[in-house]
Design a protein around this motif. Structure first.
Motif, mmCIF file in Angstrom:
data_model
loop_
_atom_site.group_PDB
_atom_site.id
_atom_site.type_symbol
_atom_site.label_atom_id
_atom_site.label_comp_id
_atom_site.label_asym_id
_atom_site.label_seq_id
_atom_site.Cartn_x
_atom_site.Cartn_y
_atom_site.Cartn_z
ATOM 1 N N UNK A 24 0.792 -0.998 -0.214
ATOM 2 C CA UNK A 24 0.054 -0.042 0.161
ATOM 3 C C UNK A 24 0.874 1.415 0.160
ATOM 4 N N UNK A 25 0.422 2.267 -0.630
ATOM 5 C CA UNK A 25 1.199 3.496 -0.597
ATOM 6 C C UNK A 25 1.011 4.137 0.817
ATOM 7 N N UNK A 26 2.319 4.940 1.024
ATOM 8 C CA UNK A 26 2.366 5.591 2.343
ATOM 9 C C UNK A 26 1.257 6.816 2.052
ATOM 10 N N UNK A 27 0.768 7.243 3.286
ATOM 11 C CA UNK A 27 -0.214 8.312 3.245
ATOM 12 C C UNK A 27 0.371 9.524 2.588
ATOM 13 N N UNK A 28 -0.591 10.038 1.567
ATOM 14 C CA UNK A 28 -0.014 11.034 0.933
ATOM 15 C C UNK A 28 0.186 12.416 1.693
ATOM 16 N N UNK A 29 1.360 12.983 1.525
ATOM 17 C CA UNK A 29 1.772 14.311 2.099
ATOM 18 C C UNK A 29 0.701 15.341 1.669
ATOM 19 N N UNK A 30 0.753 16.348 2.372
ATOM 20 C CA UNK A 30 0.124 17.774 1.591
ATOM 21 C C UNK A 30 0.762 18.295 0.351
ATOM 22 N N UNK A 31 -0.153 18.402 -0.525
ATOM 23 C CA UNK A 31 0.357 18.743 -1.986
ATOM 24 C C UNK A 31 0.903 20.195 -1.778
ATOM 25 N N UNK A 32 1.971 20.354 -2.403
ATOM 26 C CA UNK A 32 2.694 21.543 -2.765
ATOM 27 C C UNK A 32 2.916 22.030 -4.133
ATOM 28 N N UNK A 33 2.681 22.829 -4.629
ATOM 29 C CA UNK A 33 2.981 22.960 -6.074
ATOM 30 C C UNK A 33 4.217 23.488 -6.323
ATOM 31 N N UNK A 34 4.945 22.529 -6.927
ATOM 32 C CA UNK A 34 6.372 22.487 -7.239
ATOM 33 C C UNK A 34 6.785 22.650 -8.790
ATOM 34 N N UNK A 35 5.822 22.803 -9.539
ATOM 35 C CA UNK A 35 5.970 22.714 -10.920
ATOM 36 C C UNK A 35 5.033 24.010 -11.542
ATOM 37 N N UNK A 36 5.355 24.722 -12.732
ATOM 38 C CA UNK A 36 4.624 25.636 -13.149
ATOM 39 C C UNK A 36 3.306 25.215 -13.456
ATOM 40 N N UNK A 37 3.211 23.914 -13.995
ATOM 41 C CA UNK A 37 1.906 23.499 -14.559
ATOM 42 C C UNK A 37 1.548 22.025 -13.763
ATOM 43 N N UNK A 38 0.311 21.904 -13.036
ATOM 44 C CA UNK A 38 -0.038 20.622 -12.303
ATOM 45 C C UNK A 38 0.113 19.216 -13.294
ATOM 46 N N UNK A 39 0.734 18.527 -12.682
ATOM 47 C CA UNK A 39 0.948 17.081 -13.504
ATOM 48 C C UNK A 39 -0.073 16.191 -13.056
ATOM 49 N N UNK A 40 -1.173 16.282 -12.389
ATOM 50 C CA UNK A 40 -1.848 15.062 -11.852
ATOM 51 C C UNK A 40 -3.317 15.448 -11.565
ATOM 52 N N UNK A 41 -4.316 14.884 -11.498
ATOM 53 C CA UNK A 41 -5.918 15.239 -11.138
ATOM 54 C C UNK A 41 -5.664 15.978 -9.623
ATOM 55 N N UNK A 42 -5.007 15.402 -8.895
ATOM 56 C CA UNK A 42 -4.916 15.877 -7.359
ATOM 57 C C UNK A 42 -4.453 17.406 -7.552
ATOM 58 N N UNK A 43 -3.506 17.316 -8.380
ATOM 59 C CA UNK A 43 -2.773 18.863 -8.407
ATOM 60 C C UNK A 43 -3.431 19.940 -8.829
ATOM 61 N N UNK A 44 -4.471 19.314 -9.841
ATOM 62 C CA UNK A 44 -5.353 20.384 -10.627
ATOM 63 C C UNK A 44 -6.484 20.767 -9.512
ATOM 64 N N UNK A 45 -6.924 19.932 -8.698
ATOM 65 C CA UNK A 45 -7.998 19.966 -7.697
ATOM 66 C C UNK A 45 -7.501 20.999 -6.631
ATOM 67 N N UNK A 46 -6.169 20.684 -6.212
ATOM 68 C CA UNK A 46 -5.596 21.616 -5.125
ATOM 69 C C UNK A 46 -5.244 23.101 -5.818
ATOM 70 N N UNK A 57 -8.194 26.665 -15.594
ATOM 71 C CA UNK A 57 -6.974 26.360 -15.696
ATOM 72 C C UNK A 57 -5.956 27.551 -16.371
ATOM 73 N N UNK A 58 -6.494 28.365 -17.502
ATOM 74 C CA UNK A 58 -5.662 29.291 -18.041
ATOM 75 C C UNK A 58 -5.888 30.586 -16.956
ATOM 76 N N UNK A 59 -6.761 30.566 -16.223
ATOM 77 C CA UNK A 59 -6.683 31.946 -15.257
ATOM 78 C C UNK A 59 -5.563 31.655 -14.339
ATOM 79 N N UNK A 60 -5.646 30.375 -13.782
ATOM 80 C CA UNK A 60 -4.912 30.135 -12.774
ATOM 81 C C UNK A 60 -3.380 29.984 -12.928
ATOM 82 N N UNK A 61 -3.015 29.461 -14.318
ATOM 83 C CA UNK A 61 -1.618 29.150 -14.628
ATOM 84 C C UNK A 61 -0.901 30.257 -15.580
ATOM 85 N N UNK A 62 -2.081 30.980 -16.279
ATOM 86 C CA UNK A 62 -1.461 31.833 -17.397
ATOM 87 C C UNK A 62 -1.221 31.150 -18.647
ATOM 88 N N UNK A 63 -1.500 29.911 -18.734
ATOM 89 C CA UNK A 63 -1.291 29.040 -19.996
ATOM 90 C C UNK A 63 -2.734 28.497 -20.388
#
Length: 543
Positions: free
Chosen positions: A410-432, A480-486
Motif C-alpha cells: 500500500x502507498x504511504x499516506x499522501x503528504x500535503x500537496x505543494x505546487x512544485x511545478x509551473x503546471x499541475x501534472x496530476x488530477x490531485x494537483x489540478x484540484x488543489x 486552468x488558463x486563469x490560474x496558470x497563465x497558460x
C-alpha cells in the motif's frame, strides 16, 4: 369352620401410616407472623383491619413461591376469625383455634371458595360465581373468593366479572392472585387494592430453612443453606422443595445437610473451583483453564452453570470495589479473594469480563454443543482479558502510542500537496490548484466527475463514458488558463479513463478499513459485545 361361635370376623387392618407432607405444605404460614419478607404488606393490612377500612377486592402479585395464596388464606382467616371464645372480630392475628380458622386452614370452609383460573377461566364459570355472590355467607362473617392465577381468565370472563368486582355485596371479598400482573386488564387492576409481594431475601430464606431443618431433626451447614437460598431465587416454596430433597439425601448418607451434597444435587460448581478458574482466565493460562472446565464437566456440572457462577464472582468483585455491604453468607476465604481482586482489577476490566461472560453464557445456553461453546467463550475471555478497553484503545491509536504497520504494497499516506511545478501534472494537483484560487465548486466537481484518459500539461483529455456536466469542460479550461497563465486544451473521448478522485478515495478507504479490522489489537476490541469501529477508518484520520 362354619360354626358361628368361632367366627371372629375379618382380621384387624394394620394402622395406616399418615401420608408424608412435603415441607412446602407442612410449613405453610399459618399466621402473618410466620409470613417472611412481606412486612410492609402485613402492616398495611393490620392498619386497615384495625381502622375498619377494608377494601372489597385485593390483588396479590409476585413471583412464584413468595406467599400469594398463603397470604390470601391468611386474609380469609383474619376477616372471619371469631376467637377462641367465639366473640372476636376481624384481627391481623387470627387465633388459629376457632372453627373458621381451622376450617380455612384445612381448606374445607364452605364460605371460602378457592378457584383455579387456569381450569375455570370461561365466562360460564364467572357467571356461576356471580350468581352465588348474591347469597349471604352460610356460617362466616364474609364470603371470600380466592381466584388463583387470575391472569389466565379469558377476556369475556374478565368482562363478566367487572361489575360484580366493582360493587360486590357487603358480605363478599375477592382475593386475586397472579404471577403475571401485566396480563390482568387495567379495568380489573383499577378495582382492586394491589399488593406486590417481594422476593424473599436470601439471608431470611437461609434462616427460615435452618429453623425448618432443626424442626425436622437435621443439622445443616450454613453454606448448604446459603446455596439453597440462592437457588430458590427469592421463593420460599422452591427453597423448601430443595431442602426437602437435601434432607432426604442426608437421611441416606448421614452427617446432616452438607454443602458438598447440596452442590452436587443442584449441579453447581464448587465456588473455590470457580475462583481458581477465574484466576486462570485472568492469568491467560488457556490450557489450564480448559482443563479446569473439563474437570467440572466430568463431575456433571452444567457448563452454563460454570459461566453463571463466574458471572456471579465478577459481580461480587465489582460490588466489593464500589464498597457495597459485605454478604455475610459468603465464606471468609471468598470475601478475601473478592477483596483482593477488587483492589487489583479496574472497572473497565471488570465490565469487559462481565460482557464477555454474559455473551458466553447466552451462547452456551442455546448451543447444540454446550461444553464446546463454553470453551470458546473462555478462550475469548483469555484473549481479551488484558487488552485495553475500547476507549483506551481509541486514545492510543489517536495519539500514536500503538504502532500500526502499513499494509503490504500500500502507498504511504499522501503528504500535503505543494505546487512544485509551473503546471499541475496530476488530477490531485489540478484540484488543489483550483481550491487554492477559491474555485471550490469546480474543484469538487472535478473530484466527483473527472476521469482522466490522458494528461500532458497543458493537454487534458477526459472520459465521457459516464456523463459529466455539459459546461464542465469549458469552465475547467477557462479556470486552468486563469490560474496558470497558460492556454489549456481540454478535450473529451468515450474511453473509460481512470477512476475519479472520489472513487479512488472510496476504494482506498475500504481497503484500509478492512486491513485495520484485521489487526490483532483491533480484532480483539471488536470481539466485545456491541463494539464497532468508529475510527480511524481512513488514512486521513490518522494524520
Amino acid at each position: 369352620m362354619d360354626d358361628p361361635l368361632f367366627d371372629l370376623g375379618d382380621p384387624p387392618a394394620p394402622p395406616r401410616a399418615a401420608a408424608y407432607r412435603v415441607l412446602a405444605r407442612k410449613y405453610r404460614p399459618q399466621s402473618f407472623t410466620q409470613l417472611i419478607g412481606q412486612d410492609a404488606m402485613v402492616q398495611t393490612l393490620g392498619n386497615a383491619i384495625r381502622r375498619d377500612r377494608l377494601a372489597h377486592a385485593f390483588l396479590l402479585t409476585g413471583v412464584r413461591g413468595v406467599g400469594k395464596t398463603s397470604t390470601a388464606r391468611l386474609i380469609a382467616k383474619a376477616l372471619n376469625c371469631v376467637g377462641p371464645d367465639g366473640s372476636g372480630g376481624p384481627t391481623i392475628d387470627p387465633c388459629g383455634q376457632c372453627e373458621p380458622c381451622r376450617a380455612i386452614a384445612e381448606g374445607r370452609h364452605i364460605d371460602v371458595v378457592e378457584i383455579d383460573a387456569a381450569s375455570h377461566n370461561g365466562v360460564d364459570d364467572v357467571r356461576e360465581m356471580t350468581e352465588a355472590v348474591r347469597y349471604a355467607a352460610v356460617s362466616a362473617r364474609y364470603k371470600i373468593y380466592i381466584i388463583d392465577e387470575v391472569h389466565m381468565m379469558s377476556k369475556p370472563a374478565f368482562n363478566a366479572l367487572l361489575k360484580t368486582l366493582e360493587e360486590p355485596p357487603s358480605h363478599v371479598k375477592f382475593l386475586l392472585a397472579t404471577t403475571e400482573v401485566h396480563k390482568v386488564p387495567i379495568t380489573v387492576l383499577s378495582r382492586c387494592q394491589r399488593f406486590d409481594l417481594r422476593r424473599i431475601p436470601a439471608e431470611k430464606l437461609a434462616a427460615h430453612f435452618d429453623a425448618v431443618a432443626r424442626a425436622e431433626g437435621f443439622e445443616a451447614e450454613p453454606e448448604a443453606l446459603a446455596l439453597i437460598a440462592r437457588a430458590a431465587e427469592g421463593s420460599a416454596r422452591d427453597g423448601l422443595s430443595i431442602l426437602d430433597q437435601a434432607i432426604a439425601h442426608a437421611g441416606i448418607e448421614g452427617g446432616g445437610v452438607q454443602a458438598q451434597a447440596v452442590r452436587a444435587m443442584l449441579g453447581l460448581s464448587d465456588r473455590g473451583a470457580v475462583r481458581d478458574l477465574l484466576a486462570l482466565l485472568l492469568a491467560g493460562d488457556a490450557g489450564a483453564a480448559l482443563a479446569a472446565l473439563r474437570r467440572q464437566y466430568d463431575l456433571g456440572i452444567d457448563p452454563a452453570s460454570v459461566l453463571r457462577m463466574l458471572m456471579e464472582t465478577v459481580h461480587g468483585i465489582t460490588l466489593a470495589k464500589v464498597g457495597a455491604e459485605v454478604d455475610m453468607a459468603q465464606a471468609a476465604e471468598e470475601r478475601e479473594a473478592l477483596g483482593e481482586w477488587a483492589r487489583s482489577l479496574s472497572f473497565p476490566v471488570l465490565h469487559r469480563l462481565w460482557q464477555l461472560l454474559l455473551r458466553g453464557y447466552e451462547e452456551t445456553a442455546r448451543a447444540a454443543l454446550p461444553v464446546e461453546a463454553s470453551e470458546m467463550a473462555l478462550l475469548r475471555v483469555i484473549h481479551a482479558a488484558q487488552l485495553p478497553d475500547p476507549g483506551e484503545l481509541a486514545r492510543r491509536l489517536r495519539e500514536g502510542e500503538v504502532a500500526v504497520a502499513q499494509p503490504s504494497g500500500a502507498p504511504a499516506p499522501a503528504p500535503d500537496v505543494a505546487a512544485t511545478a509551473a503546471l499541475p501534472d496530476s488530477l490531485e494537483a489540478i484540484r488543489d490548484l483550483l481550491a487554492a484560487h477559491g474555485r471550490h465548486a469546480l474543484a469538487e466537481a472535478l473530484r466527483n466527475h473527472a476521469r482522466i484518459v490522458r494528461l500532458a500539461a497543458p493537454d487534458l483529455e477526459l472520459s465521457t463514458a459516464r456523463p459529466i456536466p455539459s459546461d464542465f469542460v469549458r469552465d475547467l479550461g477557462e479556470a486552468l488558463r486563469a490560474t496558470t497563465g497558460t492556454r489549456w486544451r481540454v478535450t473529451t473521448s468515450d474511453a473509460p479513463g481512470a477512476a475519479s478522485l472520489r472513487e479512488a478515495e472510496a476504494n482506498d478507504n475500504a481497503a484500509y478499513e478492512a486491513w485495520v479490522r484485521e489487526q490483532p489489537v483491533v480484532a480483539a476490541a471488536l470481539a466485545f459485545p456491541g463494539a464497532e469501529l468508529l475510527g480511524p477508518k481512513t488514512r486521513g484520520n490518522m494524520a
